[in-house]
Design a protein around this motif. Structure first.
Motif, short mmCIF file in Angstrom:
data_model
loop_
_atom_site.label_atom_id
_atom_site.label_comp_id
_atom_site.label_asym_id
_atom_site.label_seq_id
_atom_site.Cartn_x
_atom_site.Cartn_y
_atom_site.Cartn_z
N GLY A 4 29.24 111.60 57.60
CA GLY A 4 28.11 112.42 58.02
C GLY A 4 28.52 113.89 58.05
O GLY A 4 29.70 114.22 57.86
N GLY A 40 29.90 117.30 59.19
CA GLY A 40 30.76 117.80 60.26
C GLY A 40 31.70 116.79 60.88
O GLY A 40 32.14 116.97 62.01
N THR A 52 32.92 111.82 68.03
CA THR A 52 31.77 112.47 68.68
C THR A 52 30.44 111.87 68.20
O THR A 52 29.41 112.08 68.83
CB THR A 52 31.74 113.98 68.39
N GLU A 53 30.47 111.13 67.10
CA GLU A 53 29.22 110.56 66.56
C GLU A 53 28.80 109.28 67.26
O GLU A 53 27.64 108.87 67.14
CB GLU A 53 29.38 110.28 65.06
N LYS A 57 27.63 103.78 64.93
CA LYS A 57 27.28 104.18 63.57
C LYS A 57 27.54 103.11 62.50
O LYS A 57 26.73 102.98 61.59
CB LYS A 57 27.98 105.50 63.20
N LYS A 91 38.85 113.17 64.80
CA LYS A 91 38.70 113.95 66.04
C LYS A 91 39.09 113.16 67.28
O LYS A 91 38.46 113.29 68.33
CB LYS A 91 37.25 114.46 66.19
N LEU A 110 39.37 114.52 70.80
CA LEU A 110 38.20 114.68 71.69
C LEU A 110 37.88 113.42 72.49
O LEU A 110 36.93 113.42 73.29
CB LEU A 110 36.98 115.12 70.87
N HIS A 117 36.82 113.43 76.13
CA HIS A 117 35.61 114.17 76.48
C HIS A 117 34.32 113.50 76.02
O HIS A 117 33.24 114.02 76.25
CB HIS A 117 35.67 115.58 75.88
N VAL A 118 34.42 112.37 75.32
CA VAL A 118 33.22 111.71 74.80
C VAL A 118 33.25 110.23 75.17
O VAL A 118 34.29 109.68 75.54
CB VAL A 118 33.11 111.85 73.26
N ASP A 119 32.08 109.59 75.09
CA ASP A 119 32.00 108.14 75.29
C ASP A 119 32.11 107.49 73.92
O ASP A 119 31.14 107.51 73.15
CB ASP A 119 30.66 107.75 75.92
N ARG A 127 43.36 118.24 63.88
CA ARG A 127 43.75 119.38 64.72
C ARG A 127 45.14 119.19 65.33
O ARG A 127 45.98 120.08 65.27
CB ARG A 127 42.73 119.55 65.84
#
Lengths: 221, 221
Positions: free
Chosen positions: B39, B41, B143-144, B148, B166, B169, B172-174, B199
């Motif tokens: 997708g 980004g 983050t998606e 999905k 990512k 992260l 910081h995300v579920d 990163r």
């Protein structure tokens, strides 16, 4: 190749007619309609859960959710006491007016003030298809990067409002709000922008006010 | 509607022929080809920047980048000393074999060991179009959301490898890695999985090893 392009134009013209039929039906029933679009996982469904809570007792909201498969999004939203129709598109990468029509058949008799159509997660194809809506809204999450408006220009050109989502993650990602807004407004100078986080609630009030304002304007039609 | 479907089948059959031509050319030139999809980004370009650095001096890498508009991704990758061709698709939501052909014309004479084709950011349409590749790779960022694979089944069904990106992260995300992998493997039991962060560098070594292994297998063709 020319053949294909002609067929595609035919598909869009057919869709425009079906969208015009829908637009008339939405007007007759006094329902304001928002077409909510984004890439996969930008947070459309989570925002709709928060929106359903915020609008409870203020207006009659209904939701139609497009997905290639599963009814997961509809199930999540239905838990908030809102009438929801899941539209499974099979292999289609967008909603078109004909796919939205059965959802309208089901939802309009309920006497809705506002119908939000959550499109298939895709920043490209949904932008090409009218569904008789009052406004198109594009959601871009800060995790996707500020370069997306320039790279997916049609989506940002046709939208009235850009929601910049997941702003609670801004400290953890490289995202320039200024660059994203500048690129989007280069494509669409009138584009409105609301930055929000469905998780923290930041920006939810402006979004709800925007919806209420749109509904009031639609009533005056 | 049937008309449209028949035309679509015609388009796919035409594409399959063009893809077969490409496949033969890739074999003849000894170039292993990866079709990288996600997708918008999810981090394809950033991963390719890190990949270019890691492969420097180990094999000859080339990249073809598909975007609707702009040459931003190609410019970013070219800075790492890798030959890059930007393919602007205009309004097409995916790359097909015919769009990749001019990029192959330009890149194959350079004698590449590995060509990575970065597809248009879209979890739907690119999965339908063969481009003569050795392997399709899908990238899903944490983050998606873990839902999905079930919602975009074809993409995860046709891919050989899923990159979960990512992962820095994750706090910081579920996101449930287990759920994402279970849903993806329900569609595709042989799907390989590598979790990574371009990163922090986490997971980059397994990805580079995977590419080298694919290239070695392609050599044995």
């Amino acid at each position: 190749m020319t053949e294909v392009i002609r067929i595609q134009e035919g598909v869009l013209a057919d869709n425009d007619r079906a969208a015009e039929d829908l637009r008339l039906r939405f007007r007759e029933s006094g329902t304001c309609v928002v077409n909510l679009m984004s890439g996969p996982g930008a947070g459309k469904t989570t925002l709709l859960e928060r929106t359903a809570e915020a609008l409870q007792g203020r207006l009659r909201l209904g939701v139609a959710v497009g997905d290639i498969q599963t009814s997961r999004d509809a199930d999540r939203i239905a838990r908030h006491g809102v009438p929801v129709v899941q539209i499974n598109t099979g292999d289609a990468c967008h909603l078109d007016a004909r796919m939205v029509t059965p959802a309208a058949d089901h939802l309009l008799p309920l006497g809705l003030d506002l119908l939000i159509v959550e499109n298939v997660g895709n920043l490209v194809c949904p932008a090409e298809f009218e569904i008789g809506e009052d406004a198109k809204v594009v959601m871009l999450s800060v995790t996707e990067g500020a370069d997306k408006p320039a790279k997916y220009p049609l989506m940002f050109h046709v939208s009235r409002l850009m929601l910049v989502s997941k702003v609670d993650l801004l400290p953890h990602v490289d995202f320039s709000m200024e660059a994203a807004i500048a690129d989007a407004r280069a494509l669409n100078p009138d584009l409105q922008v609301i930055a929000l986080s469905a998780r923290t609630g930041e920006g939810l009030d402006p979004w709800i006010d925007w919806l209420l304002g749109l509904r009031d304007k639609a009533r005056g039609r």
